[in-house]
Design a protein around this motif. Structure first.
Motif: not given
Ligand code: C5P
Length: 215
Positions: A30-32, A70-71, A77-78, A80-86
């Motif tokens: 799934h991709v949003d 992948i969660e 999407l990350g 610069n290496g970080q997936v921001p929080a919801d």
């Protein structure tokens, strides 16, 4: 056979819940893509970019490196290496700015190849297919997708959904901006099956779409 499912529609029509439910039911990744635009908006705002000055944006975009995490079934999407929080990508500030940045061609260009490459990633990870939700998936990103859906719902249903989520979000204003922009506007893609989610429960919508896909 690997399936690509394009799920488009306006804000708060039920795309995410439906897409996640279908991903679980059918074994899909799934991709949003709304979260992609939100993530870029968050990073652009943090870098001091101004959607009112689109000529300055490519330079800032060049400093942003895209990656994927992948969660569960979802690819996130990350930057610069970080997936921001919801909470960061669904803040009132991002809600108020995302459609402005999404209308900037350089922002959409940054995501085009990335979003298309996720089909390959889903194959590599042995998913049965990819379900991607957004505004331009069946029209621009995967115009050849065999399965294309366009969800809609009446205003009252949509506002009630967002209110339940406790969101400060002017969905009508976003839809208006998304539908009227020049690059990749929100449209019902050619040949997409239109589904009114208003009168149905989530389970009913998932059942209906799953049946159409498996037919
Ligand atoms: O899906 P969501 O409401 O989180 O999307 C946030 C915003 O991202 C939309 O209002 C739109 O401006 C933008 N978007 C887009 N194209 C997509 C997905 C989202 O322009 N494919």
């Amino acid at each position: 056979q690997f399936k690509i499912i394009a799920m488009d529609g306006g804000a708060a029509v039920g795309k995410s819940s439906t897409s996640k439910g279908l991903a679980t039911r059918l074994g899909l990744m799934h991709v949003d893509t709304g979260s992609h635009y939100r993530t870029l908006t968050y990073a652009l705002l943090a870098a001091g970019a101004d959607a009112g000055q689109p000529e300055t944006i490519p330079q800032v975009l060049d400093t942003l490196r895209l990656s994927t995490e992948i969660e569960g079934r979802s690819a996130r999407l990350g930057i610069n290496g970080q997936v921001p929080a919801d909470a960061e990508i669904r803040s009132p500030e991002v809600n108020a700015n995302v459609s402005k940045f999404a209308a900037v061609p350089a922002v959409r260009q940054k995501l085009f190849d990335y979003q298309r490459s996720l089909a390959e990633l889903a194959r590599e990870h042995k998913y049965a297919g990819l379900i991607m939700e957004g505004r331009d998936i069946g029209s621009v990103i995967f115009p050849d997708a065999e399965h294309r859906f366009f969800l809609h719902a009446d205003e009252a249903t949509r506002s009630a959904r967002r209110a339940k989520e406790g969101q400060t979000d002017s969905i009508a204003a976003r839809d208006k901006m998304d539908s009227s922009r020049k690059t990749a506007p929100l449209v019902c893609p050619d040949g997409a099956t239109q589904i009114d989610t208003g009168p149905h429960t989530l389970e009913e919508v998932i059942d209906k779409i799953a049946t159409l896909i498996e037919k």
